[in-house]
Design an enzyme around this catalytic site. Structure first.
Site, PDB file in Angstrom:
ATOM      1  N   SER A 193       0.889  -1.223  -0.096  1.00  0.00           N
ATOM      2  CA  SER A 193      -0.001   0.004  -0.048  1.00  0.00           C
ATOM      3  C   SER A 193       0.743   1.327   0.034  1.00  0.00           C
ATOM      4  O   SER A 193       1.991   1.262   0.638  1.00  0.00           O
ATOM      5  CB  SER A 193      -0.735  -0.005   1.322  1.00  0.00           C
ATOM      6  N   TYR A 202      -2.429  -0.169  10.027  1.00  0.00           N
ATOM      7  CA  TYR A 202      -2.664  -0.731   8.740  1.00  0.00           C
ATOM      8  C   TYR A 202      -1.254  -0.498   8.055  1.00  0.00           C
ATOM      9  O   TYR A 202      -0.793  -1.465   7.475  1.00  0.00           O
ATOM     10  CB  TYR A 202      -3.777   0.069   7.957  1.00  0.00           C
TER      11      TYR A 202
END
Length: 340
Positions: free
Chosen positions: A149, A174
């Site tokens: 990501s 995350y």
């Protein structure tokens, strides 16, 4: 080729599955239909991906998933309702199929929820991923694509973000789990010679986008004449990447991985066009044909100020060529939203 795709019923996974099937490959879809959003969305994604357009009579989650399992049994496609935290369950799938490569897209997603549930994010995004690598090791599977990501860059001051930049300062659980996946992936590459590409996705949008993400949420709220939560002063900016370009980048990465050995690469997949929040909202208003009712709110913890992908490496290494500009991509998304 026979590909195991985790998260194959999700936004990106269903589009990738659809393209792999169209190209004549076989897909084993592993997805646990997490309660992060309504399971019916994933059923619809799955049916569209496997080109099955029959009316689906919904009842309850267990019966519906069992029906989906029945519908998805074919020579080239199998769906497994399976959590990647359950290594024994995964092992039975690996035993049942001759797998040429794993494309790992499954994850607990979302920056803000990860702040509330960091231990669960570690269980899924780190331990679950390690389960897959352990099984690749056990079953001698040597090709692995992993979804990382852009969040790993945190509030990187240097723009555009390049794969060589320091990413040791994530600002959400995350992001930290995704960075852990990159580091641990290199361990499995080095020790067990698993060829691997880690793809850093930059804010993917388009048809089937998750309903919690800003473009989908704003489109729905504007259409319903409801207030939209507008965080910050509108200057936060993202490198929005259309789903077709992301899938093209994944397919190119698969081909590169299969044609080479001794590979461990981290690659940005973005559009390299940065759009701020104010302009993003304006594009949606224009496509929907209605003005937004804004509810101005302060910036949220864990949100980065800007993302901007340097895609030089992707262009050079895999021939990545994103070609969907933001305005056209938003029009395509809104057209899909209004049809569904």
């Amino acid at each position: 080729m026979n590909y195991l795709v985790t998260g194959g019923s999700g936004f990106i996974g269903s589009h990738l599955t659809e393209q792999l099937l169209k190209k004549g490959h076989s897909v084993i879809n592993v997805d646990n239909f997490d309660d992060f959003y309504n399971y019916r969305i994933k059923i619809q994604n799955t049916l569209e991906a496997i080109l099955y357009f029959s009316d689906f009579e919904y009842s309850d989650k267990e019966q519906d998933i069992n029906k989906l399992i029945f519908l998805s049994k074919s020579e080239h496609y199998r769906f497994y309702y399976q959590d990647i935290r359950d290594r024994n369950g995964l092992k039975e799938i690996f035993k049942a199929h001759q797998i040429d490569a794993v494309i790992h897209l499954a994850a607990l997603a979302g920056v803000r929820p990860s702040i509330e549930r960091p231990l669960e994010y570690e269980e899924v995004n780190v331990r679950g991923t390690m389960n897959l690598w352990e099984l690749c090791r056990d079953f001698n599977i040597k090709k692995f694509i992993c979804a990382s990501s852009s969040s790993v860059y945190g509030n990187n001051e240097k723009v555009p973000f390049a794969e060589t930049d320091n990413v040791d300062h994530p600002i959400s659980p995350y992001a930290a789990t995704k960075r852990c996946g990159e580091i641990l992936g290199h361990v499995y590459h080095d020790l067990y010679k698993i060829d691997m590409i880690q793809l850093r996705f930059f804010t993917v949008y388009g048809p089937r986008q998750r309903p919690d993400l800003a473009i989908h949420k704003f489109t729905r709220l504007i259409s319903e004449s409801q207030e939209i939560p507008f965080y910050g002063d509108g200057t936060t900016a993202r490198d929005y990447t259309y789903i077709d370009d992301i899938v093209d980048g994944i397919l190119r990465s698969i081909r590169y991985l299969e044609n080479n050995s001794g590979i461990y690469e981290i690659i940005n997949l973005g559009e390299s066009e940065v759009i701020n929040l104010t302009d993003m909202l304006a594009a949606i208003e224009d496509a929907v044909g209605k003005s937004a009712i804004r509810k101005n709110l302060p910036m949220q913890p864990g949100d980065v100020l800007k993302t901007n992908a340097d895609i030089t490496k992707a262009r050079t290494l895999i021939g990545y060529k994103p070609d969907t500009n933001f305005q056209n991509g938003i029009k395509k998304f809104v057209e899909w939203f209004l049809r569904k």
